[in-house]
Scaffold this active site. Structure first.
Site, PDB file in Angstrom:
ATOM      1  N   ASP A 238       0.821  -1.207   0.000  1.00  0.00           N
ATOM      2  CA  ASP A 238       0.000   0.000   0.000  1.00  0.00           C
ATOM      3  C   ASP A 238       0.855   1.258   0.000  1.00  0.00           C
ATOM      4  O   ASP A 238       0.406   2.306  -0.454  1.00  0.00           O
ATOM      5  CB  ASP A 238      -0.934   0.003   1.213  1.00  0.00           C
ATOM      6  CG  ASP A 238      -2.109  -0.937   1.000  1.00  0.00           C
ATOM      7  OD1 ASP A 238      -3.183  -0.447   0.644  1.00  0.00           O
ATOM      8  OD2 ASP A 238      -1.934  -2.161   1.147  1.00  0.00           O
ATOM      9  N   ASN A 248       1.927  -2.917   4.185  1.00  0.00           N
ATOM     10  CA  ASN A 248       0.960  -3.798   3.530  1.00  0.00           C
ATOM     11  C   ASN A 248       0.002  -4.325   4.590  1.00  0.00           C
ATOM     12  O   ASN A 248       0.092  -3.982   5.767  1.00  0.00           O
ATOM     13  CB  ASN A 248       1.676  -4.942   2.805  1.00  0.00           C
ATOM     14  CG  ASN A 248       0.749  -5.706   1.874  1.00  0.00           C
ATOM     15  OD1 ASN A 248       0.018  -5.101   1.079  1.00  0.00           O
ATOM     16  ND2 ASN A 248       0.736  -7.021   1.961  1.00  0.00           N
TER      17      ASN A 248
END
Length: 345
Positions: A238, A248
């Protein structure tokens, strides 16, 4: 199988697969205003950093459409408000801010044009973000396939497939590529508590595509790795810092630690748009905390006692030293990460 489209924009409406309802129900969520898009991102109707970025871009398009009949001054004021609302939908996924910044640049560049022309320019940019994501994912898949051996057993976490992107996927895109190139792979998919994206979404995509797989509880992964049953671990991201630290889905860090102990390759698969060139390390990444109900309830049924406090971070940060490589659309980044990431800027 029919191509999975997590996002589709037509006739001034953004259509999203409602990922809250999978796998038991396939429903489409319609966004007719930027507020609908804000809700969809916040409530995880749409999720996955690349998909959130594309949805955000179309949210700006919907805002521009809504304010077309306003005076110029009001139009720009309202658009600025909409950009702020969309940008603050979720704090961790950098693709969200990346997409909003791209749309903002289009507004600034075309500020002297007629409002309808600004709207058309925004629509064109959102379409570009959409199409670029598909192309990017397919490039990543080809680079990623290079690290997948014949008969490889792959462990993956959360959902990184077509549902998390505009199409094809990041880490799951690599898995698709390996499967379709005939490598006879097998996949273990973590269920991914508390939102269960692994069981609800990744398992659904694997079944749809006929990719051999087993679903496991998150706590099973360490045993599989210790027993030598995993050849490679593929995860998404992310947000990636300059030094390679990667935010993440919660549970990713834990996997990376176990992988390092047992010398199992651990790859992050993400587009360069997920790299935040403005932060040096993972210490600067804001980690979203979500509702306690995500932990205390499953599908609306309480599984924990009343009165218990909950800590529910949505993400964790995997340190760069635990990462074997970062697979992007421009190739596989290896250590030293900062030096090699800066070459992509």
């Amino acid at each position: 199988m029919k191509e999975i489209k997590s996002i589709e924009f037509k006739n001034e409406v953004l259509y999203l697969i409602d990922q809250r309802k999978l796998p038991n129900s396939y429903e489409i969520f319609e966004c007719k205003t930027y507020r609908d898009v804000n809700f969809a991102i916040k409530e995880m109707v749409v999720r996955g950093a690349p998909a959130i970025g594309a949805a955000a871009a179309y949210g700006v398009v919907l805002a521009a459409k809504e304010f077309l009949k306003e005076d110029r001054e009001i139009f720009f004021e309202k658009i600025e408000e909409a950009l702020e609302v969309i940008a603050n939908s979720r704090p961790t996924a950098v693709n969200l801010m990346w997409a909003v910044k791209r749309m903002k640049k289009v507004i600034e560049k075309n500020k002297e044009l007629e409002l309808i022309d600004i709207y058309q320019a925004l629509k064109k940019e959102a379409d570009s973000i959409y199409l670029e994501d598909i192309e990017t994912n397919k490039k990543m898949a080809k680079f990623g396939n290079e690290v997948i051996k014949e008969n490889a057993v792959i462990l993956t976490h959360c959902n990184t497939g077509a549902l998390a992107t505009v199409g094809y996927g990041t880490a799951l895109g690599v898995i698709r590529e390996a499967h379709y190139s005939g490598k006879n792979i097998f996949v273990y998919a973590d269920e991914t508590r508390p939102r269960l994206q692994g069981s609800k979404l990744t398992a659904w995509e694997l079944v749809q595509e006929g990719i051999p797989a087993k679903l496991i509880a998150d706590s099973v992964a360490a045993t599989l790795i210790r027993d030598g049953k995993i050849d490679v671990i593929l995860v998404g991201a992310d947000r990636i810092a300059l030094n390679g630290d990667t935010a993440n889905k919660i549970g990713t860090f834990m996997l990376s630690v176990i992988a390092k102990v047992y010398n199992v390759p651990f790859y992050v698969v993400a587009p360069t748009s997920t790299i935040d060139f403005e932060i040096e390390s993972g210490k600067e990444i804001i980690i979203e905390e979500r509702s306690p109900e995500e932990v205390t309830h499953i599908n609306g049924v309480r599984i924990a006692p009343e009165g218990i406090e909950v800590y529910n971070p949505a993400f964790d940060v995997t340190p760069h030293e635990n990462i074997t490589g970062i697979i992007t659309e421009k190739g596989i980044i290896k250590p030293p990460y900062k030096e090699n990431i800066l070459k992509l800027k």
